[in-house]
Design an enzyme around this catalytic site. Structure first.
Site, PDB file in Angstrom:
ATOM      1  N   ASP A  56     -13.819 -47.738   9.590  1.00 35.94           N
ATOM      2  CA  ASP A  56     -15.093 -47.919   9.078  1.00 35.94           C
ATOM      3  C   ASP A  56     -15.116 -48.767   8.043  1.00 35.94           C
ATOM      4  O   ASP A  56     -14.433 -48.878   7.032  1.00 35.94           O
ATOM      5  CB  ASP A  56     -15.705 -46.401   8.438  1.00 35.94           C
ATOM      6  CG  ASP A  56     -17.088 -46.605   7.835  1.00 35.94           C
ATOM      7  OD1 ASP A  56     -17.917 -46.928   8.759  1.00 35.94           O
ATOM      8  OD2 ASP A  56     -17.308 -46.173   6.724  1.00 35.94           O
ATOM      9  N   THR A  59     -21.254 -51.384   9.927  1.00 36.79           N
ATOM     10  CA  THR A  59     -21.077 -51.828   8.708  1.00 36.79           C
ATOM     11  C   THR A  59     -19.675 -53.081   8.892  1.00 36.79           C
ATOM     12  O   THR A  59     -19.555 -54.027   8.119  1.00 36.79           O
ATOM     13  CB  THR A  59     -20.347 -50.880   7.764  1.00 36.79           C
ATOM     14  OG1 THR A  59     -19.531 -50.173   8.300  1.00 36.79           O
ATOM     15  CG2 THR A  59     -21.333 -49.852   7.086  1.00 36.79           C
ATOM     16  N   THR A  60     -19.119 -52.915   9.877  1.00 34.43           N
ATOM     17  CA  THR A  60     -18.023 -54.012  10.162  1.00 34.43           C
ATOM     18  C   THR A  60     -18.661 -55.175  10.826  1.00 34.43           C
ATOM     19  O   THR A  60     -18.183 -56.423  10.454  1.00 34.43           O
ATOM     20  CB  THR A  60     -16.772 -53.494  11.391  1.00 34.43           C
ATOM     21  OG1 THR A  60     -16.457 -52.119  10.877  1.00 34.43           O
ATOM     22  CG2 THR A  60     -15.670 -54.257  11.322  1.00 34.43           C
ATOM     23  N   ASP A  88     -21.411 -41.029  10.369  1.00 38.03           N
ATOM     24  CA  ASP A  88     -21.992 -42.258  11.137  1.00 38.03           C
ATOM     25  C   ASP A  88     -22.654 -41.952  12.404  1.00 38.03           C
ATOM     26  O   ASP A  88     -23.961 -42.343  12.668  1.00 38.03           O
ATOM     27  CB  ASP A  88     -20.789 -43.278  11.575  1.00 38.03           C
ATOM     28  CG  ASP A  88     -20.180 -44.044  10.390  1.00 38.03           C
ATOM     29  OD1 ASP A  88     -20.679 -43.699   9.554  1.00 38.03           O
ATOM     30  OD2 ASP A  88     -19.381 -44.923  10.780  1.00 38.03           O
TER      31      ASP A  88
END
Length: 531
Positions: free
Chosen positions: A64, A97-98, A399
């Site tokens: 994550d 997020t990545t 998530d």
């Protein structure tokens, strides 16, 4: 002869100043790019995981982006902005997020090329802002509206979010669980007030992730207090949530009471006994047979003596309820927190069909089922074979919950598998041809930068990135907006047929936040240290 010398000196000084500004800008961009490259390998379903070793010896295994960046020790100020960027994406969308960090890194790389060609940072910044705005419009045009009654579509989106996690093999269990929890706490009249704090995740070691369940009621991580032989199962429970201590009172200040003989000692003990007995009688009189006691810092919430009397009164006791859980408990059980024993009233109690202590893994939990006036809350009991898997399962479930929340806030989804990025890149490249001057050049660079997502996805899956990206461009140029990378088959296919979808909000916020971050880094031309 003096005049030219002074003018040359002035020219040299201005050049040196510009060189310094260029150095600062380059240093900032290089540092931010380094952070983006560090987590680039963990993008997508075939992405690698990172093992984060903390100073205290604790180890976290995750892919994550927000978690990795949060735990990184980043010292360079511009690189810290990427850490904040991942946090912002986590707050807005909860997923991607990545992706947002990788896109930001690619845009910064393009900025370096443009700056080297002598384009002014402000021109690049304004062109990127226009491109990001256009990109959001393109995404909204290819988005598919979604209805909250269509549970299958919500599960598909949650599945896609979980596909890149360590616990992806359990997505068939966790995705429906996430969707059901969100739909349970969602108030149809006010969907924008959806709060994920109304979903409590209790983690317990032992078993596998397969043993996880959504509990129809509530679970307390603590055991029931049985030291004095109190009950561990109560049917037709009347539950009191108390915030006072059932123990002898203490003085506010540090005072010593000196006792010189046994008669005085007996009197003190007798008074303590009477004090506790009176409290227990008042609790019993209100009809409560389950007691949830808030954790106390200043003095013991319960003593052995009070537990003995409560056990005699056949009252089940759960101690050490955390302060931050009080709101959730009162909302779930439909009871009111009671701050003083004199305020015990039957109206303030919650009612449930059954409260019992059940063994889970190595420990025990207290389960409350059949709640009468249950509020809009949900509880999930997560299991895992070890601490690392359990923590990653909790982050993955969060998530998935965030993805479903995104679909509640903005009811549209786009195909996954890098399809939106390639489509935006293709359409922006077309749009760039209609523009003139430097803006056209910068928009073209923005479009090229977005190809980092399909390129990285293919690279992480062990495919040939150049062949895959070329085919993707070709498909999108022919109008196949849903064409994306199918990592399982190692080819390009229609993402909607493969049920790979993601919320529109995840893609739009990733692009806008990454662009904002790039513009901010671009505009910095000096770092001023302050003592």
């Amino acid at each position: 002869m003096a005049a030219p010398a002074t003018s040359r000196k002035a020219k040299g000084e201005t050049f040196k100043e510009n060189a310094r500004k260029k150095d600062v800008r380059t240093t900032n961009i290089e540092a931010a790019k380094a952070v983006a490259d560090a987590i680039r390998t963990s993008l997508g379903p075939r992405g690698m995981d990172k093992m984060v070793c903390q100073a205290n010896g604790e180890v976290i295994i995750t892919n994550d982006g927000a978690t990795i960046l949060n735990k990184m020790t980043v010292l360079q100020p511009a690189a810290k902005m990427l850490v904040e960027l991942a946090k912002s994406q986590d707050v807005v969308a909860g997923d991607g997020t990545t992706s947002v960090t990788v896109i930001c890194g690619a845009l910064l790389k393009k900025c370096l090329d443009l700056l080297e060609r002598g384009i002014h940072p402000t021109v690049i910044s304004d062109a990127f802002a226009a491109a990001a705005e256009k990109a959001v419009q393109i995404l909204e045009a290819i988005a598919i509206p979604v209805d909250l009654d269509d549970r299958a579509a919500l599960v598909k989106a949650a599945n896609t979010s979980l596909s890149s996690k360590v616990v992806s093999q359990y997505s068939s269990l966790l995705s429906p669980m996430a969707v059901d929890c969100v739909l349970k706490v969602l108030d149809p009249a006010r969907p924008e007030f959806l709060d994920l704090k109304d979903i409590k995740v209790v983690t317990k070691l032992g078993g596998t992730v397969d043993d996880s369940e959504a509990v129809p009621g509530m679970v307390f991580d603590q055991k029931a207090s049985t030291s004095a032989g109190g009950p561990t199962r109560v049917e037709n429970a009347k539950i009191a949530l108390v915030q006072f201590c059932i123990s002898p009172p203490k003085t506010d200040l540090e005072n010593n009471v000196i006792i010189s003989d046994y008669a005085q000692m007996d009197r003190v003990l007798k008074e303590e006994r009477n004090y506790i007995l009176q409290m227990v009688k008042k609790i019993r009189a209100s009809g409560a047979n389950v007691l949830l006691i808030q954790k106390s810092i200043l003095r013991d919430a319960v003593t052995d003596l009070s537990l003995h009397y409560l056990a005699k009164a056949k009252i089940l006791v759960v101690t050490d309820v955390e302060r931050e859980d009080i709101d959730f408990v009162s909302k779930t059980l439909g009871c009111l927190p009671i701050s003083h024993v004199d305020h015990m009233r039957p109206a303030k109690l919650g009612h449930a069909a059954l409260v019992e202590e059940v063994p889970v893994g190595k420990g025990k939990v207290v389960k409350v089922t059949g709640i009468e006036r249950a509020g809009r809350t949900a509880t999930v009991l997560l299991r895992g074979s070890n601490k690392l898997v359990l923590e990653e399962a909790e982050r993955s479930l969060h998530d998935a919950l965030c993805v479903v929340r995104c679909l509640v806030h903005k009811r549209a989804m786009v195909p996954g598998g890098a399809a939106p990025e390639v489509e935006v890149g293709t359409q922006l490249a077309r749009w760039a041809k209609t523009l003139v001057g430097m803006e056209s050049y910068c928009v073209r660079a923005f479009a090229d930068a977005l190809e980092v997502v399909p390129f990285t996805l293919a690279e992480n899956a062990g495919l040939n990135p150049i062949a895959i990206v070329t085919e993707l461009r070709n498909r999108h140029a022919q109008g196949e907006t849903a064409a994306g990378i199918n990592v399982r088959k190692g080819a390009v296919s229609n993402m909607l047929d493969e049920a790979v979808v993601q919320p529109l909000l995840v893609s739009t916020s990733a692009l806008t936040l990454a662009t904002e971050c790039v513009r901010m880094i671009l505009k910095i031309d000096d770092i001023v240290p302050v003592r």
